[in-house]
Scaffold this motif. Structure first.
Motif, mmCIF file in Angstrom:
data_model
loop_
_atom_site.group_PDB
_atom_site.id
_atom_site.type_symbol
_atom_site.label_atom_id
_atom_site.label_comp_id
_atom_site.label_asym_id
_atom_site.label_seq_id
_atom_site.Cartn_x
_atom_site.Cartn_y
_atom_site.Cartn_z
ATOM 1 N N TYR A 213 24.657 28.156 53.001
ATOM 2 C CA TYR A 213 23.937 29.172 53.769
ATOM 3 C C TYR A 213 23.643 30.432 52.960
ATOM 4 C CZ TYR A 213 24.361 26.221 57.845
ATOM 5 O OH TYR A 213 24.243 25.165 58.720
ATOM 6 N N LYS A 214 23.935 30.365 51.662
ATOM 7 C CA LYS A 214 23.518 31.427 50.751
ATOM 8 C C LYS A 214 22.343 30.983 49.866
ATOM 9 C CE LYS A 214 28.045 33.675 50.585
ATOM 10 N NZ LYS A 214 28.548 32.999 51.779
ATOM 11 N N LEU A 215 21.837 29.765 50.093
ATOM 12 C CA LEU A 215 20.693 29.273 49.322
ATOM 13 C C LEU A 215 19.485 30.187 49.510
ATOM 14 C CD1 LEU A 215 20.974 25.453 50.129
ATOM 15 C CD2 LEU A 215 21.187 26.468 47.846
ATOM 16 N N ASP A 216 18.695 30.321 48.446
ATOM 17 C CA ASP A 216 17.515 31.189 48.528
ATOM 18 C C ASP A 216 16.244 30.415 48.899
ATOM 19 O OD1 ASP A 216 16.920 29.824 46.188
ATOM 20 O OD2 ASP A 216 17.030 31.576 44.880
ATOM 21 N N TYR A 217 16.415 29.161 49.344
ATOM 22 C CA TYR A 217 15.277 28.358 49.794
ATOM 23 C C TYR A 217 15.092 28.579 51.300
ATOM 24 C CZ TYR A 217 12.155 24.328 50.225
ATOM 25 O OH TYR A 217 11.064 23.524 50.467
ATOM 26 N N PRO A 218 13.855 28.760 51.768
ATOM 27 C CA PRO A 218 13.662 29.216 53.154
ATOM 28 C C PRO A 218 13.580 28.144 54.238
ATOM 29 C CG PRO A 218 11.566 29.227 51.998
ATOM 30 C CD PRO A 218 12.595 28.802 50.983
ATOM 31 N N ASN A 219 13.532 26.846 53.897
ATOM 32 C CA ASN A 219 13.220 25.858 54.929
ATOM 33 C C ASN A 219 14.146 24.647 54.829
ATOM 34 O OD1 ASN A 219 11.870 24.705 57.092
ATOM 35 N ND2 ASN A 219 10.176 23.916 55.849
ATOM 36 N N SER B 199 19.762 26.342 43.560
ATOM 37 C CA SER B 199 19.754 24.914 43.226
ATOM 38 C C SER B 199 18.762 24.120 44.079
ATOM 39 C CB SER B 199 21.164 24.328 43.372
ATOM 40 O OG SER B 199 21.708 24.625 44.641
ATOM 41 N N LEU B 200 18.680 24.397 45.363
ATOM 42 C CA LEU B 200 17.761 23.644 46.212
ATOM 43 C C LEU B 200 16.309 23.945 45.846
ATOM 44 C CD1 LEU B 200 17.113 21.718 48.480
ATOM 45 C CD2 LEU B 200 17.501 23.566 50.124
ATOM 46 N N LYS B 201 16.014 25.185 45.584
ATOM 47 C CA LYS B 201 14.654 25.545 45.174
ATOM 48 C C LYS B 201 14.267 24.811 43.899
ATOM 49 C CE LYS B 201 13.828 29.724 43.588
ATOM 50 N NZ LYS B 201 13.608 31.199 43.590
ATOM 51 N N ALA B 202 15.204 24.684 42.954
ATOM 52 C CA ALA B 202 14.929 23.974 41.704
ATOM 53 C C ALA B 202 14.638 22.503 41.950
ATOM 54 C CB ALA B 202 16.112 24.134 40.746
ATOM 55 N N LEU B 203 15.377 21.873 42.859
ATOM 56 C CA LEU B 203 15.165 20.467 43.170
ATOM 57 C C LEU B 203 13.794 20.233 43.806
ATOM 58 C CD1 LEU B 203 18.712 19.709 44.602
ATOM 59 C CD2 LEU B 203 17.742 18.621 42.571
ATOM 60 N N VAL B 204 13.450 21.063 44.773
ATOM 61 C CA VAL B 204 12.158 20.905 45.445
ATOM 62 C C VAL B 204 11.014 21.128 44.467
ATOM 63 C CG1 VAL B 204 10.632 21.809 47.240
ATOM 64 C CG2 VAL B 204 13.069 21.526 47.711
ATOM 65 N N GLU B 205 11.100 22.169 43.660
ATOM 66 C CA GLU B 205 10.025 22.467 42.713
ATOM 67 C C GLU B 205 9.828 21.335 41.724
ATOM 68 O OE1 GLU B 205 11.061 26.234 41.010
ATOM 69 O OE2 GLU B 205 10.262 27.393 42.711
ATOM 70 N N TYR B 206 10.926 20.778 41.216
ATOM 71 C CA TYR B 206 10.815 19.671 40.266
ATOM 72 C C TYR B 206 10.191 18.450 40.926
ATOM 73 C CZ TYR B 206 12.019 16.399 36.546
ATOM 74 O OH TYR B 206 11.941 15.469 35.544
ATOM 75 N N TYR B 207 10.641 18.129 42.127
ATOM 76 C CA TYR B 207 10.140 16.935 42.811
ATOM 77 C C TYR B 207 8.655 17.081 43.153
ATOM 78 C CZ TYR B 207 11.285 12.478 45.040
ATOM 79 O OH TYR B 207 11.389 11.147 45.341
ATOM 80 N N GLU B 208 8.260 18.265 43.582
ATOM 81 C CA GLU B 208 6.861 18.485 43.940
ATOM 82 C C GLU B 208 5.946 18.288 42.733
ATOM 83 O OE1 GLU B 208 5.219 19.938 47.226
ATOM 84 O OE2 GLU B 208 6.697 18.334 47.479
ATOM 85 N N VAL B 209 6.411 18.693 41.570
ATOM 86 C CA VAL B 209 5.612 18.565 40.347
ATOM 87 C C VAL B 209 5.536 17.106 39.896
ATOM 88 C CG1 VAL B 209 5.528 19.121 37.873
ATOM 89 C CG2 VAL B 209 6.007 20.923 39.552
#
Length: 351
Positions: A26-32, A148-158
Motif C-alpha cells: 500500500y506504499k506502491l507508487d502505481y495508481p491502479n 516495483s509495480l510501475k516498473a513491471l507494468v511499463e516493461y510489459y506494456e513495451v
C-alpha cells in the motif's frame, strides 16, 4: 488510467508476514491496483483472516522487526482499509463481483490444496472482473520497493507485442538485502529435473541489470502475467501441491509461443521458507515436507513434459539424492523419498 493490476498473496499460517507485505504494497507508487489475499486454512484453524480483517479495520496493530528494510512497511498506513470478503464457493459460483473501490479482497479457501490451487482461486476471481489486465503473484513473505509495480507494468506494456508471457523481477533476501536470491528466476536441467537460480547468493552489484543471460523459468515469489497469457495458457498447474508450478507455467507458455522477460527495476525482498521451512542459504534447514514435495514434483513434471530418457535420468538422480540424505544423517527421509518413485501422486501425510 494505467492498466488495472491485481496483486495476489497466498496466506498459510503466517498472517504477520502477510500484513507486513500488505503494508509495503500500500506504499506502491502505481495508481491502479487491488490486492487479493487468499487464505489456505490450517488444521487446527489459526484465524489468519480474522487477524488480517482486524488489521484492515484498524483494531489490530502489528509490530515488525526493525531492520534495514523497515522503511518499506513503516510507518503503518492509515486505517481502515476498505475490503470485500468472499469464500471459494462464491468464486466458483461466479457470485464474487468486485466493487472496484475496495482496496483489499479477502478470500477464504475451503481447504489447503497447495500453492497453485490457492492462487488459482484468486486468478479465477480476476478473470471474472472486466477491468482485469495484469496480475502480480507474490509470496506473502515478501516486501517490495515502492516503484516495483510501475516498473513491471511499463516493461510489459513495451514488450507485450513481442510475445512476452511471464515477467520476473529482481529478488533479494530479506535477511540479507544486498544479496540476490535470484534475478528473474532460474535455469533448468531437464535431465536431472533441477533448477539453478540466477545469481543465488551473490552480492547485488548490478551484474544482472540487463537481460543478457539465459533463464528457463520465473520464480513464483514474483511472477507478473497478463490476462492474455492466462486466456491462452490457463491457470497454474495443480498437479504439484508445492514446487515446479513455475516450470510448468513457463513450459506451457513456451509451447503456446510465449517467452520470458525480466526487469531489474522491480525489486522485492523475500524471507524464503517462512511458510514451509528452509532456504537455499542453509541447505540443512530444508524440512521434510519441502524435501518430499520437491522430489515428488520433479517426477510429476518430468512425466508430464519430457518422459523417455529424461525420466530415466531423473529416476537415476534419486541415487544421489538418497546418498545426500545419508551424508546429512537424515535417515528417516530415505523411505519417504523411495515411495515417491513408486507412487509420485502420494501426498506427504501419506508417507
Amino acid at each position: 488510467m494505467p492498466p488495472k493490476v491485481y496483486i495476489i498473496l497466498l496466506n498459510y499460517k503466517i498472517w504477520k508476514d502477510t500484513i507486513e507485505c500488505l503494508e509495503s504494497l500500500y506504499k506502491l507508487d502505481y495508481p491502479n491496483y487491488q490486492v487479493i489475499v487468499v487464505d489456505n486454512p490450517t488444521k487446527p484453524a489459526n484465524d489468519s483472516l480474522v487477524h488480517i480483517r482486524q488489521w484492515a479495520e484498524g483494531s489490530l496493530s502489528v509490530d515488525f522487526p526493525q531492520n534495514a528494510l523497515s522503511y518499506l512497511s513503516s510507518p503503518s498506513i492509515q486505517k481502515p482499509i476498505s475490503f470485500q470478503y468472499f469464500t471459494q464457493q462464491d468464486i466458483e459460483e461466479k457470485k464474487a463481483q468486485g466493487n472496484g473501490s475496495s482496496n483489499l479482497i479477502l478470500i477464504q479457501a475451503q481447504e489447503n490444496k497447495g500453492f497453485a490451487k490457492g492462487n488459482n482461486i484468486a486468478l479465477d476471481y480476476c478473470m471474472q472482473q472486466a477491468d482485469f489486465e495484469y496480475v502480480w503473484i507474490l509470496n506473502n513473505d515478501t516486501v517490495v520497493e515502492k516503484d516495483s509495480l510501475k516498473a513491471l507494468v511499463e516493461y510489459y506494456e513495451v514488450h507485450k507485442s513481442t510475445g512476452l508471457g511471464i515477467l520476473g523481477g529482481k529478488v533479494r533476501y530479506y535477511q540479507q538485502p544486498d544479496t540476490l536470491q535470484c534475478a528473474a528466476g532460474a535455469t533448468y536441467n531437464k535431465w536431472l529435473a533441477h533448477s539453478r537460480q540466477i545469481g543465488n547468493g551473490q552480492k547485488d552489484i548490478g551484474q544482472f541489470d540487463n537481460q543478457d543471460f539465459k533463464f528457463d523459468l520465473v520464480i513464483g515469489a514474483c511472477t507478473f502475467v497478463s490476462r492474455n497469457f492466462i486466456e491462452k495458457v490457463g491457470f497454474l498447474g495443480e498437479d504439484y501441491f508445492l514446487y515446479f508450478e513455475e516450470q510448468d507455467w513457463a513450459e506451457r507458455g513456451k509451447r503456446k509461443g510465449f517467452h520470458l522477460g525480466y526487469t531489474h527495476k522491480a525489486i522485492i525482498y523475500h524471507k524464503e521458507g517462512s511458510t514451509v521451512g528452509g532456504n537455499q542459504l542453509a541447505v540443512n534447514s530444508i524440512n521434510a515436507l519441502s524435501d518430499f514435495y520437491y522430489a515428488r514434483s520433479k517426477v510429476i513434471f518430468t512425466k508430464k513434459f519430457h518422459k523417455g530418457l529424461c525420466l530415466m535420468t531423473v529416476y537415476l538422480s534419486f541415487i544421489f539424492i538418497l546418498l545426500n540424505r545419508v551424508r546429512r544423517k537424515q535417515f528417516n527421509r530415505i523411505p519417504m523419498l523411495l515411495k515417491i518413485l513408486f507412487n509420485p501422486k502420494r501426498m506427504y501425510e501419506d508417507s
